[in-house]
Design a protein around this motif. Structure first.
Motif, short mmCIF file in Angstrom:
data_model
loop_
_atom_site.label_atom_id
_atom_site.label_comp_id
_atom_site.label_asym_id
_atom_site.label_seq_id
_atom_site.Cartn_x
_atom_site.Cartn_y
_atom_site.Cartn_z
N LYS A 1 63.14 -34.40 -36.07
CA LYS A 1 62.37 -33.32 -35.46
C LYS A 1 60.86 -33.55 -35.57
CE LYS A 1 63.60 -29.08 -36.13
NZ LYS A 1 63.94 -27.82 -36.86
N ARG B 1 56.63 -38.52 -28.02
CA ARG B 1 56.30 -37.35 -27.19
C ARG B 1 57.45 -37.00 -26.26
NH1 ARG B 1 51.19 -39.86 -27.08
NH2 ARG B 1 51.67 -40.91 -25.10
N ASN C 1 57.52 -34.02 -33.22
CA ASN C 1 56.18 -33.56 -33.59
C ASN C 1 55.56 -34.54 -34.60
OD1 ASN C 1 53.97 -31.59 -33.69
ND2 ASN C 1 54.67 -31.26 -35.79
N ARG D 1 60.54 -37.45 -26.63
CA ARG D 1 61.71 -36.93 -27.34
C ARG D 1 61.39 -35.66 -28.13
NH1 ARG D 1 66.04 -41.19 -28.23
NH2 ARG D 1 65.64 -42.57 -26.49
N GLY D 2 60.19 -35.15 -27.97
CA GLY D 2 59.84 -33.89 -28.62
C GLY D 2 59.67 -34.00 -30.12
#
Length: 528
Positions: free
Chosen positions: A350, A394, A399, A396-397
Motif C-alpha cells: 500500500k 504511481r 503511496n 499501482r497507487g
C-alpha cells in the motif's frame, strides 16, 4: 569498453567532437532517422541515441535497442519518442529545454509584429510595384494586453519581452506560483479571463490531453473581436478549422502559425486565410539555437554514459556530475534495502516510507528513492528499473513518502525503509561506512550489522540457547558453506533474527530443513 553513441539526425559537427573528446565511440549517420528499417537493424549495438525530430523512437524500435541506456533529443519536444516504453525499458530520455528558449520566444514576438503590421503581405505587394499604402493599416502593440498561455521557460521570456514593449501581460499556467508571477511582472489569471482580456494571445505549452485543442470555436467566441493569435509551440493546441473560420469572419484579426497538426504542412485548411502569417516550424531555427542544443545534448549524454550524471531527463531525477560518485554507494544501499523488504513482502503493498537522516538527507533523495523502489518492486516485477519504478508505483497507487531530518543517532548517515502492506508495517535500515560499503543495521526494529552478499538466508527465531549450533550443523550437513553470520534480538529470550551469507543459493531442501528446526518461525532465501 568505450560507450557507443549513434547520431541519426543532422546535428552540429561540434557535438560529434564532444563525444569523441570525451572518449565515446560515435557513429554519425544524419539521414538514418528517415530509414526506420535500417535504424532498427543498427540500434542494438548502441548505448546512446542522439536525435532531433526526424528520428521516430517507437516501441518497435525500442524492442531492438537491447543495449540502449539514453536517448538525447536536441530540442524541447519529445513527441517523436515513446517515453512510456523507454521508461519501462530503463532508457533515460533527455531533452535540452533551455537551448532554444530565447530563439523560440523571439520568433513568437517576431510573428506578433508581422501579423500586427501585416508585414509579409505588404512586402509581397510592394515588391510587385503596387504601393498599397492604405491597404495595410496596422495595429499598435504598446499598451495592449498580451495573454501568455504557458509561462515556463519560453513563455516567461515572451512575457518579459512583452513587458519591455510596454504591454500588459496576463498569464495562464496551472504551475505558475503567485510569487513567480510577481517576480516576472505578470498577472496570473484563469484561462477564460485571459481569453476575455487579451489583445494578443500566444501559446507556449506542451501538447497534452489537457492542452489539445485549447483554442477552439468555443474559446475563440470568448475572445475580443480583432484578437491576434500566435502559435509557435505545438500543432494541435489550436483547432485549425475553427481558426480558419474566425479569420474569414474577422473575429480573429490575424494569426501567426509556426506549427501545424500535420507536418510538413503542404496542404492546410489555414492556407489562404486573410492576414495569416505562416512559417515552417522555425521556432528553434537559428544557428545559435541549433548549435546550443546540439552541444547540450552531447554533453548531457556523455556525462550520463561516463559518470552516471542525469540532466534534463523526462523520466528520471537529475543527478549532477559532482554528486554522482558520492551518491553511488547510497543508491546501492537504498536498492538493497528495497530488495530486502521486497523479498520479504508477501501481502499487497500500500505504501513506502523512506527516512533519510544525517548527511544523506542533504543529498539527492529523489534518486535514492527511485533506487529503493526499484529494489522493492523487482521481486514482484522483474523488469522494473530505476527509471520506471516511480512511474509504476504511481500507476499501482503505492503511496511513497520521503522524510528528511538531521542526525539524531549514532550513525552519520542513515536510511530507513518502511513497507506498509494490507496487514502490517515492516522496516529495514542501513548506512554506508567510510569504506563505502552499505550495511544493514536494523531489521524490524532489531539492531544488527550485516553486509549483504549475493546469497543470503534470513531466519527469524526464538532467542534460546542451542539454536545457532543447530543451524550451523544443519547447513554443514547439507554442504552449505557459511561466509558471514550476523545476529540480532529484540530482548533476551525474545524474537531474534539471523542473517547468514552463503556461497551458493539455498535449495528448497535446505530451506525445509532449516524451517523444521525447533525455535524457527520463518526462513527465506534472499538474493542481492
Amino acid at each position: 569498453m568505450a560507450p557507443k553513441v549513434l547520431i541519426s539526425d543532422k546535428l552540429s559537427p561540434t557535438a560529434v567532437d564532444i563525444f569523441k573528446n570525451r572518449g565515446i565511440e560515435v557513429t554519425y549517420e544524419p539521414d538514418l532517422g528517415k530509414d526506420k528499417d535500417k535504424l532498427a537493424e543498427m540500434i542494438g549495438q548502441f548505448d546512446g541515441l542522439a536525435i532531433r525530430s526526424a528520428t521516430k523512437v517507437t516501441d518497435k524500435l525500442l524492442e531492438k535497442a537491447d543495449n540502449l541506456k539514453v536517448i538525447g533529443r536536441a530540442g524541447i519536444g519529445v513527441d517523436n519518442v515513446d517515453v512510456p516504453t523507454a521508461t519501462k525499458k530503463g532508457v533515460i530520455v533527455m531533452n535540452t529545454p533551455f537551448g532554444n528558449s530565447i530563439t523560440t520566444a523571439e520568433h513568437a514576438i517576431a510573428m506578433m509584429f508581422a501579423v500586427a503590421r501585416q508585414i509579409p503581405a505588404a512586402d509581397v505587394s510592394t515588391q510587385a510595384g503596387k504601393w498599397e499604402k492604405n491597404k495595410f493599416m496596422g495595429t499598435e502593440i504598446t499598451s495592449k494586453t498580451l495573454g501568455v498561455i504557458g509561462c515556463g521557460n519560453i513563455g516567461s521570456i515572451v512575457a518579459a519581452r512583452g513587458i519591455g514593449l510596454s504591454m500588459r501581460v496576463v498569464a495562464f499556467d496551472p504551475f505558475l506560483s503567485v510569487d513567480r508571477a510577481l517576480e516576472l511582472g505578470v498577472e496570473k489569471v484563469e484561462l477564460d479571463e485571459l481569453f476575455r482580456r487579451a489583445d494578443v494571445i500566444t501559446m507556449h505549452t506542451p501538447l497534452t490531453e489537457k492542452t489539445r485543442n485549447i483554442v477552439d470555436a468555443a474559446a475563440i467566441a470568448k475572445m475580443k473581436d480583432g484578437v491576434i493569435i500566435i502559435n509557435c509551440a505545438r500543432g494541435g493546441l489550436v483547432v485549425e478549422e475553427d481558426l480558419r473560420a474566425a479569420l474569414d469572419s474577422g473575429k480573429v484579426a490575424g494569426a501567426g502559425v509556426d506549427v501545424f497538426v500535420e507536418e510538413p504542412a503542404k496542404d492546410n485548411v489555414l492556407f489562404g486565410a486573410p492576414n495569416l502569417v505562416c512559417t515552417p516550424h522555425l521556432g528553434a531555427a537559428t544557428s545559435e539555437a541549433q548549435e546550443n542544443v546540439a552541444l547540450q545534448v552531447a554533453e548531457q549524454m556523455a556525462d550520463y554514459l561516463l559518470t552516471g550524471a542525469v540532466t534534463n531527463a523526462l523520466n528520471m531525477p537529475s543527478i549532477s556530475a559532482e554528486e554522482a560518485p558520492r551518491l553511488t554507494p547510497f543508491a546501492k544501499l537504498a536498492e538493497q534495502l528495497g530488495s530486502f523488504a521486497g523479498q520479504l513482502t508477501e501481502s499487497g503493498l500500500k505504501g513506502v516510507r523512506l527516512e533519510y537522516e544525517g548527511d544523506v538527507a542533504e543529498m539527492n533523495t529523489r534518486a535514492l528513492t527511485s533506487a529503493a523502489l526499484t529494489g522493492l518492486m523487482r521481486p514482484l516485477l522483474q523488469d522494473v528499473n530505476a527509471v520506471s519504478a516511480p512511474a509504476i508505483a504511481r500507476e499501482r497507487g503505492i503511496n511513497v513518502e520521503e522524510v528528511r531530518r538531521e542526525q539524531r543517532g549514532a550513525y552519520e548517515n542513515y536510511i530507513r525503509l518502511t513497507v506498509i502492506t494490507e496487514r502490517q508495517e515492516r522496516s529495514v535500515a542501513g548506512t554506508v561506512f567510510t569504506d563505502g560499503k552499505p550495511r544493514v543495521i536494523q531489521v524490524k526494529g532489531i539492531n544488527m550489522e550485516a553486509e549483504l552478499g549475493t546469497h543470503m538466508l534470513y531466519v527469524t527465531n526464538e532467542d534460546k540457547p542451542g539454536f545457532i549450533g543447530r543451524l550451523g550443523t544443519t547447513l554443514g550437513e547439507a554442504g552449505v558453506n557459511i561466509a558471514t553470520f550476523n545476529l540480532g534480538r529484540d530482548t533476551r529470550g525474545g524474537e531474534a533474527i539471523c542473517l547468514v551469507e552463503i556461497d551458493e543459493p539455498a535449495s528448497q531442501d535446505v530451506l525445509k530443513a532449516v524451517n523444521a528446526l525447533p525455535l524457527v518461525t520463518q526462513v527465506k532465501a534472499l538474493a542481492f
